[in-house]
Design an enzyme around this catalytic site. Structure first.
Site, PDB file in Angstrom:
ATOM      1  N   SER A 139       0.854  -1.185   0.000  1.00 57.97           N
ATOM      2  CA  SER A 139       0.000   0.000   0.000  1.00 57.97           C
ATOM      3  C   SER A 139       0.885   1.229   0.000  1.00 57.97           C
ATOM      4  CB  SER A 139      -0.910   0.026   1.230  1.00 57.97           C
ATOM      5  OG  SER A 139      -1.578   1.273   1.334  1.00 57.97           O
ATOM      6  N   TYR A 152      -2.065  -0.718  10.155  1.00 59.40           N
ATOM      7  CA  TYR A 152      -2.072  -0.910   8.698  1.00 59.40           C
ATOM      8  C   TYR A 152      -0.782  -0.390   8.063  1.00 59.40           C
ATOM      9  CZ  TYR A 152      -3.780  -0.924   3.885  1.00 59.40           C
ATOM     10  OH  TYR A 152      -3.940  -1.149   2.538  1.00 59.40           O
TER      11      TYR A 152
END
Length: 257
Positions: A139, A152
């Site tokens: 990501s 995350y």
């Protein structure tokens, strides 16, 4: 050659879009997820021939479960030409809240241990064959930490580092390791975000670009490229300016929200 791709998290979002893109390219599909009924329903709606795909029930956070799914794929369909470790979770955390420590553990179990466990059944067989691609979905959040998004961001930074390590290990074998870092993609994972999402992409557009990156065997790519530029600029900002820029930014929903 009748190629095969193994994709985790194939019941929705990016995984489902990737499955459709690979099907359009003539590949056979090995699709893994917890929600197998959703995959079967999607395959019927799309009119996929029964001999062009197989579904494997697996939870990537359970090492035994995803390893068993990979071995079942090899036994049933053969050694894949590409394995895409796409399954992941994104939940906001507050380190001051005890329950959120467990969320951090679950995030790493899914996004990191689960990624390695996804690759595990295929590494030796691919190396013996001398070809294949192992694809880790990272990501753009891996580039810098975002307030309230520590689990995350940290897990995706670990994806990037792990895949880089694995790439070096497998280079002599002919097996490629590809790291793809999506920006903001319109999926159930991002639907509840409370902050702006620049350069938001549709899953189908992302899947098309990712397919081409994997086919080219690129080692690392941010999609879309505009987010790659933004990420590089954020990386070089001094900490005081970065912290000031993010002051007051809405945080990711926590599990109780």
């Amino acid at each position: 050659m009748d190629k095969l791709v193994f994709i985790t998290g194939a019941s929705s979002g990016i995984g489902q879009a990737l499955a459709w893109r690979y099907h359009q390219a003539g590949w056979r599909l090995a699709l893994a997820a917890r929600r197998t009924a959703e995959i079967e329903n999607w395959a019927r709606e799309k009119g996929l021939p029964a001999d062009r795909y197989a579904v494997y029930g697996a939870d990537v956070a359970d090492t035994g479960s995803i390893v068993a799914a990979g071995r079942a794929c090899i036994e049933r369909q053969g050694v894949p030409d590409a394995v895409i470790a796409n399954a992941g979770i994104s939940i906001g955390v507050d380190t001051a809240v005890r329950e959120d420590i467990d969320v951090i553990g679950r995030t790493f179990a899914t996004n990191n241990v689960g990624l390695a466990a996804t690759f595990h059944p295929f590494v030796a067989a691919m190396a013996q064959r001398g070809s294949g691609a192992l694809v880790g979905i990272g990501s753009v959040a891996a580039i810098r930490g975002l307030p309230g998004h520590g689990a995350y961001c940290a897990s995706k930074a670990a994806v990037v580092a792990y895949c880089e390590s694995l790439r070096g290990e497998l280079r002599p074998s002919g097996v490629k390791v590809v790291t793809i870092c999506p920006g903001y993609i319109a999926t159930p994972l991002t639907a509840q975000n409370r902050y702006s999402m620049p350069f938001l992409m549709q899953p189908e557009d992302f899947a098309d670009r990712a397919f081409r990156v994997i086919e080219a065997g690129d080692s690392y790519r941010v999609i879309p490229w505009q987010m790659g530029v933004v990420a590089k600029l954020l990386r070089v900002l001094p900490n005081w300016l970065y912290d000031k820029a993010l002051a007051g930014r809405p945080r990711k929903h926590r599990q109780t929200q």
